[in-house]
Design an enzyme around this catalytic site. Structure first.
Site, mmCIF file in Angstrom:
data_model
loop_
_atom_site.group_PDB
_atom_site.id
_atom_site.type_symbol
_atom_site.label_atom_id
_atom_site.label_comp_id
_atom_site.label_asym_id
_atom_site.label_seq_id
_atom_site.Cartn_x
_atom_site.Cartn_y
_atom_site.Cartn_z
ATOM 1 N N TYR A 235 0.813 -1.213 0.000
ATOM 2 C CA TYR A 235 0.000 0.000 0.000
ATOM 3 C C TYR A 235 0.854 1.274 0.000
ATOM 4 C CZ TYR A 235 -4.129 2.808 1.326
ATOM 5 O OH TYR A 235 -5.159 3.704 1.366
ATOM 6 N N ASP B 160 -8.058 -14.495 2.726
ATOM 7 C CA ASP B 160 -9.294 -14.782 2.014
ATOM 8 C C ASP B 160 -10.301 -15.506 2.901
ATOM 9 O OD1 ASP B 160 -6.974 -16.370 1.592
ATOM 10 O OD2 ASP B 160 -8.063 -17.681 0.229
ATOM 11 N N LYS C 239 -1.151 -13.913 4.254
ATOM 12 C CA LYS C 239 -1.191 -14.772 3.073
ATOM 13 C C LYS C 239 0.163 -15.483 2.963
ATOM 14 C CE LYS C 239 -3.496 -16.259 -0.574
ATOM 15 N NZ LYS C 239 -4.720 -17.087 -0.440
ATOM 16 N N ASP D 91 -6.518 -1.910 4.883
ATOM 17 C CA ASP D 91 -7.321 -0.925 4.155
ATOM 18 C C ASP D 91 -8.593 -1.564 3.614
ATOM 19 O OD1 ASP D 91 -7.770 1.645 2.930
ATOM 20 O OD2 ASP D 91 -7.265 0.710 1.034
ATOM 21 N N ASP E 252 -12.826 -1.468 5.676
ATOM 22 C CA ASP E 252 -14.060 -1.033 5.013
ATOM 23 C C ASP E 252 -15.107 -2.142 5.038
ATOM 24 O OD1 ASP E 252 -12.716 1.299 4.483
ATOM 25 O OD2 ASP E 252 -13.257 1.370 2.370
#
Length: 338
Positions: free
Chosen positions: A129, A209, A176, A233, A237
């Site tokens: 990011y 995931d 991950k 991020d 949300d």
């Protein structure tokens, strides 16, 4: 009404779009709660970039460094071009390494889930990011994901210390590492190392995931979620959607010497100046700011007033399915502050 005897110096960044009207609402609510704030107003954002060639002038950073604390309205970021995100610049320039996003069910708001009460802790300074990317050749772009032991240990310790302070039971490291064995593997190993110093807090591990799926099926199972910059991020949300959206969740960015509290939604230029925006997120961010300042009583009273207001359908703005205006919401919250 209890009145604080201390006056706090706070940098105020109104931001773009609806930001200035939201900060006006926050000022009114904090004043009603009896907390004295000496606001140092500075400008950052798209209009500032036009004037100064940067959305975040050094004078803004210096004011925050001087006060040690800031409240920031939303700042827009161009998509696919334009200037670098002022939000990213702010976090990196002040080393605001911990992004903290509490996500909690508001009684009476009527969302899909009940009893959601989790906190996302996001590493704020590195990872994919950060925007470290370049063109390798025509039609080929490379983005760099940088993960360091220093930053990973630091954010993991912050998460476990916060969990201890708030009497939380677990910290879940989101990763991950099954695919990105070196970068996410290092992040996960650092979380494991730090967890040994906190035997009363359970360390859980989950692949990103699977975490996304679990959040939209059984979000009540989570307590404190620890993750890197990009994962944080995205999932912050998603988690906001569990409790009513970005208009009702607070955000903060914390470093060793400074803290910046902000609404996590966008600047909504389409409704700027129309007094239609929902001030709840920025008000709740100010609640977190007041807790940081030690104004615990005022913070509790404001948070209760916001929740009681949002529980009434007639006192909800358009993003929550209602017709109330920003001024309607602000007055209702002020009236409820005891």
């Amino acid at each position: 009404m209890a009145v604080s005897s201390q006056k706090h110096a706070v940098t105020q960044i109104p931001g773009d779009g609806i930001g200035p009207e939201l900060t006006e609402s926050v000022e009114a609510v904090i004043e009603a709660a009896g907390v004295a704030i000496d606001w140092h107003r500075v400008e950052a954002g798209a209009d500032v970039h036009v004037k100064h060639g940067t959305p975040l002038p050094e004078s803004v950073l210096n004011q925050i460094r001087a006060d040690g604390i800031a409240l920031k309205g939303p700042i827009g970021t161009p998509i696919g071009g334009g200037f670098k995100s002022a939000n990213v610049l702010l976090r990196q320039s002040l080393d605001l390494y911990a992004c903290v996003r509490p996500v909690k069910t508001i009684p009476g708001l009527g969302t899909r889930f009940e009893n959601v009460d989790l906190i996302i802790i996001r590493e704020n300074t590195e990872g994919l990011y950060s925007g470290l990317e370049h063109r390798v050749a025509p039609g080929v772009v490379e983005s760099l994901k940088v993960v360091t032991e220093h930053a990973s240990l630091r954010i993991a310790r912050y998460a476990f210390e916060l969990a201890t302070r708030l009497e939380r039971k677990s910290v879940t490291a989101v990763h991950k590492a099954n695919i990105m064995k070196l970068s996410d593997g290092l992040f996960l190993e650092c979380a494991r190392r730090v967890s040994r110093d906190f035997p009363k807090i359970e360390l859980r591990e989950i692949i990103i995931d699977n975490c996304a799926m679990q959040l939209v099926t059984k979000p009540e199972q989570f307590d404190v979620l620890l993750m890197d910059n990009l994962y944080g991020d995205i999932l912050s949300d998603l988690c906001a959607g569990l409790v009513g959206g970005l208009g009702v969740v607070p955000g903060s960015n914390v470093g060793e010497n400074c803290a910046v509290f902000e609404a996590v939604h966008g600047s909504a230029p389409d409704i700027a100046g129309k007094r239609l925006a929902n001030p709840s997120a920025l008000i709740l961010s100010a609640v977190e700011m007041l807790r940081h300042l030690g104004e615990l009583d005022a913070a509790t009273r404001i948070e209760r007033a916001v929740h009681e207001t949002l529980a009434e359908p007639k006192q909800r703005t358009r993003d929550l399915g209602g017709t109330a205006t920003l001024d309607d919401i602000t007055r209702a919250i002020v009236d409820r502050i005891a």
